[in-house]
Structures are given as structure tokens and as C-alpha cells.
Design a protein around this motif. Structure first.
Motif, short mmCIF file in Angstrom:
data_model
loop_
_atom_site.label_atom_id
_atom_site.label_comp_id
_atom_site.label_asym_id
_atom_site.label_seq_id
_atom_site.Cartn_x
_atom_site.Cartn_y
_atom_site.Cartn_z
N UNK A 132 1.10 22.82 -18.00
CA UNK A 132 1.45 22.84 -19.42
C UNK A 132 0.25 23.21 -20.27
N UNK A 133 -0.94 22.75 -19.89
CA UNK A 133 -2.15 23.08 -20.64
C UNK A 133 -2.42 24.57 -20.57
N UNK A 134 -2.19 25.17 -19.41
CA UNK A 134 -2.37 26.63 -19.29
C UNK A 134 -1.42 27.37 -20.22
N UNK A 135 -0.16 26.90 -20.29
CA UNK A 135 0.81 27.55 -21.18
C UNK A 135 0.39 27.39 -22.64
N UNK A 136 -0.05 26.18 -23.02
CA UNK A 136 -0.48 25.96 -24.41
C UNK A 136 -1.69 26.82 -24.74
N UNK A 137 -2.65 26.89 -23.83
CA UNK A 137 -3.85 27.69 -24.05
C UNK A 137 -3.48 29.15 -24.28
N UNK A 138 -2.55 29.66 -23.47
CA UNK A 138 -2.12 31.05 -23.62
C UNK A 138 -1.40 31.25 -24.96
N UNK A 139 -0.58 30.28 -25.34
CA UNK A 139 0.12 30.38 -26.63
C UNK A 139 -0.88 30.37 -27.78
N UNK A 140 -1.89 29.51 -27.72
CA UNK A 140 -2.90 29.46 -28.76
C UNK A 140 -3.71 30.75 -28.80
N UNK A 141 -3.98 31.32 -27.64
CA UNK A 141 -4.73 32.57 -27.59
C UNK A 141 -3.93 33.70 -28.25
N UNK A 184 0.82 -1.21 0.00
CA UNK A 184 0.00 0.00 0.00
C UNK A 184 0.85 1.26 0.00
N UNK A 185 2.05 1.18 0.56
CA UNK A 185 2.97 2.31 0.46
C UNK A 185 3.38 2.56 -0.97
N UNK A 186 3.61 1.47 -1.74
CA UNK A 186 3.93 1.60 -3.16
C UNK A 186 2.77 2.18 -3.95
N UNK A 187 1.57 1.74 -3.63
CA UNK A 187 0.38 2.29 -4.31
C UNK A 187 0.26 3.77 -4.01
N UNK A 188 0.50 4.16 -2.74
CA UNK A 188 0.42 5.58 -2.38
C UNK A 188 1.48 6.37 -3.14
N UNK A 189 2.71 5.81 -3.26
CA UNK A 189 3.77 6.50 -3.99
C UNK A 189 3.35 6.72 -5.44
N UNK A 190 2.78 5.67 -6.06
CA UNK A 190 2.33 5.81 -7.45
C UNK A 190 1.22 6.85 -7.56
N UNK A 191 0.31 6.86 -6.61
CA UNK A 191 -0.78 7.85 -6.64
C UNK A 191 -0.22 9.26 -6.51
N UNK A 192 0.75 9.45 -5.63
CA UNK A 192 1.35 10.77 -5.47
C UNK A 192 2.08 11.20 -6.74
N UNK A 193 2.77 10.24 -7.39
CA UNK A 193 3.43 10.54 -8.67
C UNK A 193 2.41 10.97 -9.71
N UNK A 194 1.31 10.21 -9.80
CA UNK A 194 0.28 10.52 -10.78
C UNK A 194 -0.32 11.89 -10.52
N UNK A 195 -0.52 12.23 -9.25
CA UNK A 195 -1.05 13.55 -8.91
C UNK A 195 -0.07 14.63 -9.35
N UNK A 196 1.22 14.38 -9.17
CA UNK A 196 2.24 15.33 -9.64
C UNK A 196 2.21 15.49 -11.15
N UNK A 197 2.04 14.36 -11.85
CA UNK A 197 1.97 14.43 -13.32
C UNK A 197 0.75 15.23 -13.75
N UNK A 198 -0.36 15.04 -13.06
CA UNK A 198 -1.57 15.79 -13.41
C UNK A 198 -1.34 17.28 -13.20
N UNK A 199 -0.71 17.65 -12.08
CA UNK A 199 -0.41 19.06 -11.83
C UNK A 199 0.48 19.63 -12.93
N UNK A 200 1.50 18.86 -13.33
CA UNK A 200 2.39 19.31 -14.41
C UNK A 200 1.63 19.48 -15.72
N UNK A 201 0.73 18.54 -16.02
CA UNK A 201 -0.04 18.61 -17.26
C UNK A 201 -0.99 19.80 -17.25
N UNK A 202 -1.58 20.08 -16.10
CA UNK A 202 -2.46 21.26 -16.02
C UNK A 202 -1.69 22.55 -16.24
#
Length: 97
Positions: A66-75, A46-64
Motif C-alpha cells: 500500500x505504501x508503494x501505491x501511495x508513493x506512486x500516487x503522490x509522485x 507457542x503455536x498461537x504466538x507463531x500464528x500471530x507473528x505470521x499474521x503480523x508479517x502478512x500485515x506488514x507485507x500488505x502495508x508495504x
């Protein structure tokens, strides 16, 4: 049998109380050393699962971000004046082609 009057099994939620009792009983039927090893294995799992979940949350934050930067560039691109049409998009002169 465990004392069902134990406050551990009287939290006010019958389903959680039953699951907790079954979990306790599943460790109790094993020899003490095997129960401890299984418990350590489960905690590591379960510690490994939590680590993976935290990594995924970090990736989602990074993607959000990046999406803001792309949206601004497109605008910015859409608000820039349109580029001149390429020469190949105009029809050829009469008699050519």
C-alpha cells in the motif's frame, strides 16, 4: 540425574545445553500425565504466538504494498501541472472590503 555425556547436552553451546537440561528437568519433576498436558499447553501457546507473528508479517507485507501505491500516487500528483490559484487567494480590488 541425567547422563551429562548424552549428546543432547553436548551441542557445543554451553548456554543452550544448560537451558535444554533445565527444560527437560522441569518436565521430569512432574507426573507423566501432567508433564504431557503442560507440554501440549505450551505447544498450543507457542503455536498461537507463531500464528500471530505470521499474521503480523502478512500485515506488514500488505502495508508495504500500500505504501508503494501511495508513493506512486503522490509522485504522479507532484508531477502534474499545478492547479490555478483560487480566486479568494488574490487580494481584493482597491476600495473593496
Amino acid at each position: 540425574m541425567a547422563n551429562m555425556n548424552d549428546s543432547r547436552y553436548k551441542t557445543g553451546n554451553p548456554l543452550c545445553d544448560a537451558v535444554r537440561f533445565v527444560c527437560d528437568a522441569s518436565f521430569a519433576v512432574l507426573p507423566p500425565d501432567a508433564a504431557r498436558q503442560l507440554g501440549e499447553f505450551e505447544k498450543n501457546f507457542w503455536g498461537g504466538v507463531r500464528w500471530l507473528a505470521e499474521k503480523k508479517i502478512g500485515w506488514i507485507d500488505d502495508s508495504l504494498a500500500a505504501a508503494d501505491r501511495l508513493r506512486e500516487e503522490w509522485r504522479r500528483r507532484s508531477s502534474a501541472p499545478p492547479a490555478p490559484e483560487p480566486i479568494t487567494s488574490t487580494p481584493p480590488p482597491e476600495g473593496v472590503g
